[in-house]
Structure formats: structure tokens, C-alpha cells
Scaffold this active site. Structure first.
Site, PDB file in Angstrom:
ATOM      1  N   LYS A 143       0.554  -7.231   0.539  1.00 10.32           N
ATOM      2  CA  LYS A 143       0.663  -8.493  -0.209  1.00 10.32           C
ATOM      3  C   LYS A 143       1.878  -9.260   0.283  1.00 10.32           C
ATOM      4  CE  LYS A 143       4.510  -7.393  -2.686  1.00 10.32           C
ATOM      5  NZ  LYS A 143       5.797  -7.813  -2.312  1.00 10.32           N
ATOM      6  N   ASP A 188       4.647  -2.704  -8.684  1.00  5.70           N
ATOM      7  CA  ASP A 188       3.654  -3.473  -7.917  1.00  5.70           C
ATOM      8  C   ASP A 188       2.292  -2.770  -7.818  1.00  5.70           C
ATOM      9  OD1 ASP A 188       5.410  -5.479  -7.384  1.00  5.70           O
ATOM     10  OD2 ASP A 188       5.840  -4.871  -5.319  1.00  5.70           O
TER      11      ASP A 188
HETATM   12  P1  ATP Z   1       7.845  -3.707  -2.051  1.00  6.84           P
HETATM   13  O1  ATP Z   1       7.320  -4.953  -1.387  1.00  6.84           O
HETATM   14  O2  ATP Z   1       6.949  -3.171  -3.148  1.00  6.84           O
HETATM   15  O3  ATP Z   1       9.278  -3.784  -2.429  1.00  6.84           O
HETATM   16  P2  ATP Z   1       8.203  -2.521   0.514  1.00  6.84           P
HETATM   17  O4  ATP Z   1       7.068  -3.018   1.347  1.00  6.84           O
HETATM   18  O5  ATP Z   1       9.487  -3.276   0.659  1.00  6.84           O
HETATM   19  O6  ATP Z   1       7.755  -2.532  -0.974  1.00  6.84           O
HETATM   20  P3  ATP Z   1       7.565   0.216   1.179  1.00  6.84           P
HETATM   21  O7  ATP Z   1       6.926   0.016   2.515  1.00  6.84           O
HETATM   22  O8  ATP Z   1       6.678   0.499   0.040  1.00  6.84           O
HETATM   23  O9  ATP Z   1       8.512  -1.035   0.819  1.00  6.84           O
HETATM   24  O10 ATP Z   1       8.665   1.376   1.384  1.00  6.84           O
HETATM   25  C1  ATP Z   1       9.771   1.540   0.564  1.00  6.84           C
HETATM   26  C2  ATP Z   1      10.237   2.990   0.637  1.00  6.84           C
HETATM   27  O11 ATP Z   1       9.259   3.835   0.048  1.00  6.84           O
HETATM   28  C3  ATP Z   1      10.471   3.516   2.049  1.00  6.84           C
HETATM   29  O12 ATP Z   1      11.814   3.885   2.136  1.00  6.84           O
HETATM   30  C4  ATP Z   1       9.561   4.728   2.212  1.00  6.84           C
HETATM   31  O13 ATP Z   1      10.200   5.860   2.752  1.00  6.84           O
HETATM   32  C5  ATP Z   1       9.089   5.049   0.781  1.00  6.84           C
HETATM   33  N1  ATP Z   1       7.648   5.402   0.749  1.00  6.84           N
HETATM   34  C6  ATP Z   1       7.094   6.340  -0.007  1.00  6.84           C
HETATM   35  N2  ATP Z   1       5.768   6.392   0.174  1.00  6.84           N
HETATM   36  C7  ATP Z   1       5.460   5.456   1.070  1.00  6.84           C
HETATM   37  C8  ATP Z   1       4.243   5.027   1.675  1.00  6.84           C
HETATM   38  N3  ATP Z   1       3.072   5.597   1.382  1.00  6.84           N
HETATM   39  N4  ATP Z   1       4.302   4.014   2.553  1.00  6.84           N
HETATM   40  C9  ATP Z   1       5.487   3.406   2.818  1.00  6.84           C
HETATM   41  N5  ATP Z   1       6.664   3.781   2.299  1.00  6.84           N
HETATM   42  C10 ATP Z   1       6.660   4.794   1.427  1.00  6.84           C
END
Ligand code: ATP
Length: 287
Positions: A11, A137
Site C-alpha cells: 500500500k 495496518d
Molecule cells: P509500515 O508501512 O506498516 O510501517 P514497512 O513497510 O515500513 O511497514 P515492513 O516491511 O513491514 O515495514 O518491515 C518492518 C520490520 O518488520 C522489518 O524490520 C522486518 O524485519 C520486520 N518484519 C517482520 N515480518 C516481516 C515480513 N513478513 N516482511 C517484512 N518485514 C517483516
């Protein structure tokens, strides 16, 4: 054995405002989220071996209980006393810690997958009620499409589908912790609040240019100050024909909306050779 393969979509936040803070420290947000055509692939399969076994092509990710996929599976399996095992495979394509809800969308896919392979018959609403325990989220990721999220992000209202356009996604070679951004948000002096209500009206009126004039992400103040490269990427997109360019979520991914396919491809080429990004892709609005 029962198995299902699901697309877990990323998203973007096309508008993000912070309106206050709860007593427990969580920030209250008003954000419009939109699914884009960038996705992970999640396979969930039952197994005779008890327990949850996770594999992934991304060796930087944890595969134990720190992974949101495992958390999601455990949540349902504990509640429904499932003694059979489950195997989860995650084909990671969405950049990690990028502001694209990669982990949350994987968790949402696992909830859907576990519900399916163990025939739990939970409705989407029942899955969403449980999803918030994994992350704010995750309920949105189950719903997808264009939606207004309020509260800590879990109070959702579906909006009409956003206007189609070309979406350029560009990520600088840094990872941003959402926790860091919210912790530093309170130190911002006079942040500019985007007009989320005007954005909702623009989506209803299908006016992309008016929408662009109202879009904003209040968290840019924190992330851009630490990583000025975000501003440079935004400027490159605007100089090469974007209607609007903005940071998604807590960053660092920047997206741009384009009306013209030639311009979006040109902007992509410019960014590819700019040295500012390690990932750049043209995608679209989906759902
Ligand atoms: P948001 O937009 O919800 O803030 P994000 O895209 O910034 O999320 P993610 O890619 O979800 O961030 O990753 C955040 C942290 O979550 C990372 O440090 C990662 O190690 C951990 N994590 C745990 N499970 C997962 C997964 N399935 N995919 C990605 N990261 C994960």
C-alpha cells in the site's frame, strides 16, 4: 494436505495526518491508503509435522516468531487449538522497512491462508478484528483498495476507488524504522496538516489535480530531515512530469503519480541512473 497461494499487495499512504496521541503513547492518525500493484507471494500449506515452519527467499528476514507471518499463523492456530502443522513460504518482492506495509500485508495473507486451509470459516470482519493484534495496518491489508483509516489506523472506511494513474515507486538505499519516526514526530514544530477531508471529496469527484493539491504526509518532516535524499527523489519526479510526489507512510519510499506513460518511463530512467535509489518501479493503482 491443503495449500493456498496468495498475492499480498503493498500500500501507499496518499495522505497522512497525525491528530493526537492516546494515553498509551500510540499516535492517532487520519490516513488514506491505497493498494498498488506491487506484491509478495505467500503460500500457506497444512503439514503433518506440528508447529509453524516458515521459509523465505529474503535471507535478511527473521523466520521465527518475529516474522509477522508466523505471528499471524500462531494467533489463529492458538485460538482454534490447531494441532496439525503449517508451512508458510514467503516470496518477498516488496522492499522491507520501506513504508509500504510489506510485513502487514504478508500477515493479512497468512490470516486469509490459515482461515482457508484449516476451514475456520471466519468472515473478513472476524479476521479484521483479530488482525489489529498483529499490527495497526493489518486490518486495512485484509480490506485493500482505497480506504480512510483513523484511530491508530484500524478504524476503516472504504472510499470510492481512486482515479487510475501511473505510479512510480522509488526507494533510496536506507531502511526507516516506523518507531523512530513516530518517536521523533512530537518534536516537530508547526507541522503542516494535510486536508484529508478535501482529499476524500477529490476522490469522490475523481479530480486528480485537486487531489494532488491537497495531498501531504505529515511524517515527511521527521524522515526528510534525517534523510534529505527523500526530498531529492521527490524533486526529480516533479521535474520529470509527476502530478504529485510524496513519501509513503513513515518512509523512505517515495511515490509519484503520472498521467502520461512516456513521462513516467522517462522519470524512471532518470532515477535509475541518479544514484539516489536502489529500487524503482512503475506500477498502478489496484482495487
Ligand atoms: P509500515 O508501512 O506498516 O510501517 P514497512 O513497510 O515500513 O511497514 P515492513 O516491511 O513491514 O515495514 O518491515 C518492518 C520490520 O518488520 C522489518 O524490520 C522486518 O524485519 C520486520 N518484519 C517482520 N515480518 C516481516 C515480513 N513478513 N516482511 C517484512 N518485514 C517483516
Amino acid at each position: 494436505m491443503s495449500e493456498i497461494t496468495l498475492m499480498a499487495s503493498a500500500k501507499i499512504n496518499i495522505g497522512l495526518d497525525v491528530t493526537g496521541r492516546r494515553d498509551d503513547g500510540y499516535h492517532l492518525v487520519r490516513t488514506i491508503m491505497q493498494t498498488i500493484g506491487l506484491n509478495d507471494v505467500v503460500t500457506v500449506a497444512t503439514s503433518h509435522e506440528p508447529g509453524i515452519v516458515m521459509t523465505t527467499n529474503d535471507e535478511t528476514l527473521p523466520v521465527g516468531e518475529d516474522n509477522l507471518c508466523v505471528k499471524a499463523a500462531k494467533l489463529l492456530m492458538d485460538e482454534f487449538h490447531i494441532t496439525e502443522g503449517v508451512k508458510i513460504h514467503l516470496e518477498k518482492r516488496i522492499p522491507v522497512a520501506a513504508g509500504l506495509a510489506g510485513g502487514s500485508t504478508d500477515a493479512a495473507a497468512v490470516l486469509t491462508g490459515v482461515n482457508h486451509v484449516f476451514q475456520l470459516d471466519l468472515t473478513e470482519e472476524e479476521l479484521m478484528e483479530r488482525a489489529v493484534n498483529i499490527g495497526a495496518d493489518v486490518p486495512y491489508c485484509l480490506l485493500g483498495g482505497t480506504a480512510l483509516a483513523e484511530g491508530i489506523g484500524q478504524e476503516l472506511k472504504r472510499l470510492p476507488r481512486m482515479m487510475d494513474c501511473f505510479v512510480l515507486i522509488a526507494k533510496p538505499p536506507i531502511e526507516v524504522s516506523t518507531k523512530y519516526v513516530y518517536e521523533h514526530f512530537d518534536g516537530l514544530k508547526n507541522p503542516t496538516h494535510p486536508d484529508i477531508d478535501a482529499m476524500v471529496a477529490d476522490i469522490e469527484n475523481r479530480d486528480l489535480h485537486s487531489l494532488a493539491s491537497h495531498m501531504g504526509n505529515i511524517l515527511e518532516g521527521v524522515t526528510v530531515e534525517k534523510y534529505p535524499v527523500i526530498d531529492q527523489i521527490k524533486r526529480e519526479m516533479m521535474e520529470h512530469g509527476a502530478v504529485i510526489s510524496m513519501m509513503s507512510g513513515s518512509g523512505p519510499t517515495v511515490f509519484g503519480f503520472f498521467e502520461d506513460e512516456t513521462l513516467v518511463q522517462e522519470a524512471k530512467s532518470v532515477l535509475e541512473t541518479s544514484g539516489l535509489v536502489n529500487r524503482v518501479e512503475v506500477t498502478s493503482i489496484v482495487k
